[in-house]
Design a protein around this motif. Sequence first.
Motif, short mmCIF file in Angstrom:
data_model
loop_
_atom_site.label_atom_id
_atom_site.label_comp_id
_atom_site.label_asym_id
_atom_site.label_seq_id
_atom_site.Cartn_x
_atom_site.Cartn_y
_atom_site.Cartn_z
N TYR A 165 0.85 -1.19 0.00
CA TYR A 165 0.00 0.00 0.00
C TYR A 165 0.89 1.24 0.00
O TYR A 165 1.66 1.46 0.93
N GLU A 166 0.81 2.03 -1.08
CA GLU A 166 1.64 3.21 -1.23
C GLU A 166 0.81 4.35 -1.83
O GLU A 166 0.06 4.13 -2.77
N ASP A 167 0.98 5.54 -1.27
CA ASP A 167 0.33 6.73 -1.84
C ASP A 167 -1.16 6.52 -2.06
O ASP A 167 -1.70 6.82 -3.13
N ARG B 23 4.51 -4.55 -7.56
CA ARG B 23 5.89 -4.41 -8.04
C ARG B 23 6.42 -5.76 -8.48
O ARG B 23 6.19 -6.77 -7.81
N ASP C 234 -0.96 -0.27 -10.41
CA ASP C 234 -1.52 0.16 -9.14
C ASP C 234 -3.04 0.13 -9.23
O ASP C 234 -3.62 0.27 -10.31
#
Length: 247
Positions: free
Chosen positions: A160-162, A168, A176
């Motif tokens: 979980y990013e941004d 990845r 995403d």
Amino acid sequence: MAHDLAAAQDFYAAVLGWRYKPGIQGRGNYAVALVHGSPVAGLAAGARLMGFPVCWTAYFAAASANRTADRVHERGATIAVGPIPFGRGRVLWAADPDNAVFGIWEGEVDPDWRAGRHAGVPARLELRTRDPFASALFYGGVFDWDVQRGEGRESIDIGYEDDRVVLRIADEPVADLLGGAVEAAPDPRVRPQWHVYFRVDSTDAAAAAALAAGGTIVSPPDDSPFGRTAALRDPEGGLFHVSEPEG
């Protein structure tokens, strides 16, 4: 998927600098886009014939189209077309539980399709959907994203990013999954779907080139966690995005 293949080739050549070679054993209704001699995308004049809108479709490689189709069905999604023979492999088109369309490819993946970080290559895929976590579970189960790769295999990681779920592969962000507007305020004109981003040297220049070539700007150039991006449409209405790396 386009209506007029020659017109589509001219447009994307002007915006992304693509050159082309015939694809699928030289058939005249399909072309492969090239960047520095490496294939990066396919264009087909089959939208009307297959009943598809003019659109870009994200494809995922699978060892077995039949087994992957079974996994799609098991998880409450649908198969639209296929599996059918396509060139040196087999392809099918599916829709996830929220009706976001994607493709599945069974067959050899030409290593030349990895064209590096040049302008004109696919930068990443983005799924805009109602529930990114539910979608991550769906796609993870269909494509074994959560299976640990063995020695010599590329590592796959989901995190979980941004404010989004990020996939990845070998430490490179390739897809995403984003909720937000589609989830909070469903709009029949804003349906869950996969969005394709192409790398450019200048997002502003690419948007200007799209306008000059008869396209339209859906979302003007703006900064994002993934660099400066813009949403564009080609003259037949095909939606795509361009992304300028940070720095």
